[in-house]
Design a protein around this motif. Structure first.
Motif, PDB file in Angstrom:
ATOM      1  N   MET A  72       0.844  -1.183   0.000  1.00 36.92           N
ATOM      2  CA  MET A  72       0.000   0.000   0.000  1.00 36.92           C
ATOM      3  C   MET A  72       0.882   1.236   0.000  1.00 36.92           C
ATOM      4  SD  MET A  72      -2.845   0.923   2.808  1.00 36.92           S
ATOM      5  CE  MET A  72      -4.160   1.958   2.336  1.00 36.92           C
ATOM      6  N   SER A  73       0.608   2.167  -0.877  1.00 36.37           N
ATOM      7  CA  SER A  73       1.434   3.365  -0.963  1.00 36.37           C
ATOM      8  C   SER A  73       1.043   4.381   0.104  1.00 36.37           C
ATOM      9  CB  SER A  73       1.320   3.986  -2.350  1.00 36.37           C
ATOM     10  OG  SER A  73       0.023   4.501  -2.537  1.00 36.37           O
ATOM     11  N   GLN A  74       1.996   5.231   0.443  1.00 39.72           N
ATOM     12  CA  GLN A  74       1.786   6.281   1.436  1.00 39.72           C
ATOM     13  C   GLN A  74       1.134   7.490   0.772  1.00 39.72           C
ATOM     14  OE1 GLN A  74       2.512   5.918   4.693  1.00 39.72           O
ATOM     15  NE2 GLN A  74       3.103   3.843   4.181  1.00 39.72           N
ATOM     16  N   PRO A  75       0.350   8.263   1.534  1.00 39.93           N
ATOM     17  CA  PRO A  75      -0.155   9.522   0.983  1.00 39.93           C
ATOM     18  C   PRO A  75       1.026  10.418   0.608  1.00 39.93           C
ATOM     19  CG  PRO A  75      -1.182   9.015   3.088  1.00 39.93           C
ATOM     20  CD  PRO A  75      -0.088   8.016   2.883  1.00 39.93           C
ATOM     21  N   LYS A  76       0.827  11.310  -0.337  1.00 36.11           N
ATOM     22  CA  LYS A  76       1.904  12.194  -0.784  1.00 36.11           C
ATOM     23  C   LYS A  76       2.378  13.130   0.328  1.00 36.11           C
ATOM     24  CE  LYS A  76       3.344  15.460  -4.192  1.00 36.11           C
ATOM     25  NZ  LYS A  76       3.249  16.833  -4.340  1.00 36.11           N
ATOM     26  N   ILE A  77       1.459  13.606   1.170  1.00 33.11           N
ATOM     27  CA  ILE A  77       1.796  14.551   2.234  1.00 33.11           C
ATOM     28  C   ILE A  77       1.384  13.979   3.591  1.00 33.11           C
ATOM     29  CG2 ILE A  77       1.341  16.845   3.203  1.00 33.11           C
ATOM     30  CD1 ILE A  77       0.840  17.831   0.380  1.00 33.11           C
ATOM     31  N   LYS A  78       2.263  14.178   4.574  1.00 35.41           N
ATOM     32  CA  LYS A  78       1.959  13.817   5.960  1.00 35.41           C
ATOM     33  C   LYS A  78       2.345  15.000   6.838  1.00 35.41           C
ATOM     34  CE  LYS A  78       3.116  10.774   9.768  1.00 35.41           C
ATOM     35  NZ  LYS A  78       3.802   9.565  10.211  1.00 35.41           N
ATOM     36  N   TYR A  79       1.523  15.292   7.847  1.00 38.32           N
ATOM     37  CA  TYR A  79       1.831  16.330   8.818  1.00 38.32           C
ATOM     38  C   TYR A  79       2.244  15.640  10.104  1.00 38.32           C
ATOM     39  CZ  TYR A  79      -0.320  19.347   5.418  1.00 38.32           C
ATOM     40  OH  TYR A  79      -0.603  20.019   4.259  1.00 38.32           O
ATOM     41  N   GLN A  80       3.523  15.727  10.434  1.00 39.13           N
ATOM     42  CA  GLN A  80       4.062  15.076  11.624  1.00 39.13           C
ATOM     43  C   GLN A  80       4.108  16.087  12.762  1.00 39.13           C
ATOM     44  OE1 GLN A  80       7.836  13.096  11.072  1.00 39.13           O
ATOM     45  NE2 GLN A  80       8.153  12.866  13.262  1.00 39.13           N
ATOM     46  N   GLN A  81       3.528  15.714  13.901  1.00 37.91           N
ATOM     47  CA  GLN A  81       3.462  16.588  15.071  1.00 37.91           C
ATOM     48  C   GLN A  81       4.474  16.142  16.123  1.00 37.91           C
ATOM     49  OE1 GLN A  81       0.954  19.116  14.818  1.00 37.91           O
ATOM     50  NE2 GLN A  81       0.882  18.203  12.803  1.00 37.91           N
ATOM     51  N   ILE A  82       5.231  17.087  16.660  1.00 38.32           N
ATOM     52  CA  ILE A  82       6.163  16.833  17.756  1.00 38.32           C
ATOM     53  C   ILE A  82       5.748  17.781  18.878  1.00 38.32           C
ATOM     54  CG2 ILE A  82       8.581  16.834  18.471  1.00 38.32           C
ATOM     55  CD1 ILE A  82       9.254  16.723  15.381  1.00 38.32           C
ATOM     56  N   THR A  83       5.217  17.243  19.969  1.00 38.72           N
ATOM     57  CA  THR A  83       4.628  18.065  21.025  1.00 38.72           C
ATOM     58  C   THR A  83       5.404  17.927  22.327  1.00 38.72           C
ATOM     59  OG1 THR A  83       2.441  17.851  20.021  1.00 38.72           O
ATOM     60  CG2 THR A  83       2.509  18.512  22.333  1.00 38.72           C
ATOM     61  N   TYR A  84       5.579  19.059  23.000  1.00 41.70           N
ATOM     62  CA  TYR A  84       6.262  19.106  24.291  1.00 41.70           C
ATOM     63  C   TYR A  84       5.416  19.908  25.273  1.00 41.70           C
ATOM     64  CZ  TYR A  84      10.411  17.477  21.840  1.00 41.70           C
ATOM     65  OH  TYR A  84      11.294  16.740  21.095  1.00 41.70           O
ATOM     66  N   LYS A  85       5.543  19.569  26.557  1.00 43.56           N
ATOM     67  CA  LYS A  85       4.813  20.251  27.627  1.00 43.56           C
ATOM     68  C   LYS A  85       5.766  21.182  28.370  1.00 43.56           C
ATOM     69  CE  LYS A  85       1.904  19.097  31.599  1.00 43.56           C
ATOM     70  NZ  LYS A  85       1.372  17.945  32.376  1.00 43.56           N
ATOM     71  N   VAL A  86       5.361  22.444  28.501  1.00 37.04           N
ATOM     72  CA  VAL A  86       6.121  23.432  29.266  1.00 37.04           C
ATOM     73  C   VAL A  86       5.418  23.574  30.612  1.00 37.04           C
ATOM     74  CG1 VAL A  86       6.974  25.801  29.340  1.00 37.04           C
ATOM     75  CG2 VAL A  86       6.745  24.621  27.139  1.00 37.04           C
ATOM     76  N   THR A  87       6.108  23.210  31.679  1.00 37.61           N
ATOM     77  CA  THR A  87       5.469  23.163  32.993  1.00 37.61           C
ATOM     78  C   THR A  87       5.777  24.361  33.879  1.00 37.61           C
ATOM     79  OG1 THR A  87       7.292  21.824  33.841  1.00 37.61           O
ATOM     80  CG2 THR A  87       5.361  20.643  33.008  1.00 37.61           C
ATOM     81  N   THR A  88       6.907  25.043  33.637  1.00 36.74           N
ATOM     82  CA  THR A  88       7.288  26.160  34.492  1.00 36.74           C
ATOM     83  C   THR A  88       7.837  27.322  33.659  1.00 36.74           C
ATOM     84  OG1 THR A  88       9.524  25.289  34.782  1.00 36.74           O
ATOM     85  CG2 THR A  88       7.888  24.663  36.437  1.00 36.74           C
ATOM     86  N   ALA A  89       7.707  28.518  34.218  1.00 38.20           N
ATOM     87  CA  ALA A  89       8.234  29.718  33.560  1.00 38.20           C
ATOM     88  C   ALA A  89       9.747  29.612  33.399  1.00 38.20           C
ATOM     89  CB  ALA A  89       7.879  30.949  34.373  1.00 38.20           C
ATOM     90  N   GLY A  90      10.247  30.016  32.238  1.00 42.64           N
ATOM     91  CA  GLY A  90      11.679  30.000  31.980  1.00 42.64           C
ATOM     92  C   GLY A  90      12.256  28.645  31.626  1.00 42.64           C
ATOM     93  N   GLN A  91      11.412  27.647  31.507  1.00 38.67           N
ATOM     94  CA  GLN A  91      11.884  26.293  31.218  1.00 38.67           C
ATOM     95  C   GLN A  91      12.544  26.211  29.844  1.00 38.67           C
ATOM     96  OE1 GLN A  91       8.810  23.337  31.615  1.00 38.67           O
ATOM     97  NE2 GLN A  91      10.157  21.651  31.055  1.00 38.67           N
TER      98      GLN A  91
END
Length: 122
Positions: A1-20
């Motif tokens: 099965m072929s892959q779609p031409k475009i993929k949107y990859q998400q890289i998410t991080y959590k910021v827990t404190t000010a200045g982190q």
């Protein structure tokens, strides 16, 4: 099965404190040839002046102290159009860098997401 031409990859991080400071360490999807775009989404828009540094395969794309504001997704633009254009190799490339909170957030924790547009040729 072929892959779609475009993929949107998400890289998410959590910021827990000010200045982190958060180390970005990810990898692009191995099934896609090119990284053709990037944008950033913040769940707390008051942090838009935080800074980010991103390298893909040791190629510096955004230098130290680059303001997130320049890469932010804007709600009035249709999805898929609001990307800073890139032309970097994907295929499992290393995505490295740093995100630095500016101590100005209205609420913690919040999340920041790096959205990569990956593409294959036809």
């Amino acid at each position: 099965m072929s892959q779609p031409k475009i993929k949107y990859q998400q890289i998410t991080y959590k910021v827990t404190t000010a200045g982190q400071e958060i180390t970005i360490d990810a990898e692009t999807d191995k099934l896609y040839k090119k990284v053709t775009g990037v944008n950033i989404v913040l769940t707390d828009a008051t942090n838009k002046f935080s800074t980010i540094e991103i390298d893909i395969n040791t190629v510096e794309l955004f230098p130290e102290h680059f303001e997130v504001l320049r890469l932010l997704f804007r709600e009035q633009v249709p999805f898929g159009y609001e990307y800073h254009e890139l032309n970097e190799k994907a295929e499992g490339s290393k995505v490295k860098g740093k995100y630095k909170d500016i101590n100005n957030g209205s609420s913690y924790p919040y999340y920041f997401t790096i959205s990569l547009r990956l593409e294959n040729e036809n």
